[in-house]
Design a protein around this motif. Structure first.
Motif, PDB file in Angstrom:
ATOM      1  N   MET A   1      22.785 -12.386  -1.571  1.00  0.00           N
ATOM      2  CA  MET A   1      21.562 -11.814  -1.633  1.00  0.00           C
ATOM      3  C   MET A   1      21.745  -9.899  -1.904  1.00  0.00           C
ATOM      4  SD  MET A   1      18.275 -12.526  -1.915  1.00  0.00           S
ATOM      5  CE  MET A   1      18.160 -14.885  -2.483  1.00  0.00           C
TER       6      MET A   1
ATOM      7  N   SER B   1      22.763  -9.220  -5.265  1.00  0.00           N
ATOM      8  CA  SER B   1      21.036  -9.607  -6.099  1.00  0.00           C
ATOM      9  C   SER B   1      20.048  -8.501  -6.561  1.00  0.00           C
ATOM     10  CB  SER B   1      20.370 -10.929  -5.455  1.00  0.00           C
ATOM     11  OG  SER B   1      19.531 -11.281  -6.897  1.00  0.00           O
TER      12      SER B   1
ATOM     13  N   GLN C   1      21.664 -14.452  -7.560  1.00  0.00           N
ATOM     14  CA  GLN C   1      20.296 -14.689  -6.376  1.00  0.00           C
ATOM     15  C   GLN C   1      20.094 -16.039  -6.553  1.00  0.00           C
ATOM     16  OE1 GLN C   1      16.597 -13.836  -8.266  1.00  0.00           O
ATOM     17  NE2 GLN C   1      15.659 -13.524  -5.840  1.00  0.00           N
TER      18      GLN C   1
ATOM     19  N   SER D   1      22.998 -17.234  -4.445  1.00  0.00           N
ATOM     20  CA  SER D   1      22.444 -17.455  -2.797  1.00  0.00           C
ATOM     21  C   SER D   1      21.239 -18.385  -2.545  1.00  0.00           C
ATOM     22  CB  SER D   1      21.705 -15.919  -2.663  1.00  0.00           C
ATOM     23  OG  SER D   1      21.414 -15.379  -1.513  1.00  0.00           O
TER      24      SER D   1
END
Length: 166
Positions: free
Chosen positions: A32, A35, A83, A86
């Motif tokens: 995350m 990202s 993302q 994640s």
């Protein structure tokens, strides 16, 4: 005398479950952050790109402008891939009930693989498009195109195997 069978509430939980979840939070948080960093970098690149178009420091050719725009799109696609990984890991290990769009719901590892492969194919296609639009030397683009095509065909075949497995 026989002992009564334990019900679900009285069963002992797997003691390693906590450890697995504790360790798994590391890649969830790391991906995350990666990202977010890619998105911020993409935003900064977009800002510089727009500024340089409005107030040119040097005269950029049409091909340079197209390539830079495609590279920015590719950067955001890569951020999306990270993302998705994640969010997918988070859903698999922690919480299936996130308020996400239907296309982003991940219930199994195969769902996550499918999402990842689908976005990876798009990233490859966008990367090749950017190179093809600005290619200036001979037929060498065929090697890049063939390599991208082979990978896309292999990933599509892999995706079809995942979809038929369900």
């Amino acid at each position: 005398m026989s002992e009564p069978a334990p019900d679900n509430k009285s069963r002992m939980r797997f003691p390693g479950g906590f450890i697995v979840r504790a360790v798994t939070i590391l890649p969830v948080v790391a991906t995350m952050i990666a990202s977010l960093a890619l998105m911020i970098y993409g935003f900064v690149e977009t800002w510089h790109f727009a500024r340089d178009l409005i107030i040119p420091v040097h005269a950029a050719s049409r091909d340079e402008i197209l390539l830079h725009a495609i590279e920015i799109v590719d950067l955001f696609l890569l951020a999306t891939v990270v993302q998705v990984v994640s969010l997918g890991l988070y859903q698999l290990y922690f919480n299936q009930d996130l308020a996400l769009p239907k296309w982003l719901k991940i219930e199994t590892l195969d769902d996550l693989k499918s999402k990842l492969v689908g976005v990876t194919i798009t990233v490859l296609a966008v990367y090749f498009l950017g190179r093809a639009l600005t290619w200036e030397t001979g037929a060498d683009i065929l090697y890049l195109g063939a390599a991208a095509a082979v990978v896309i065909v292999a990933l599509t075949w892999f995706l079809s195997k995942i979809d038929h497995h369900e």
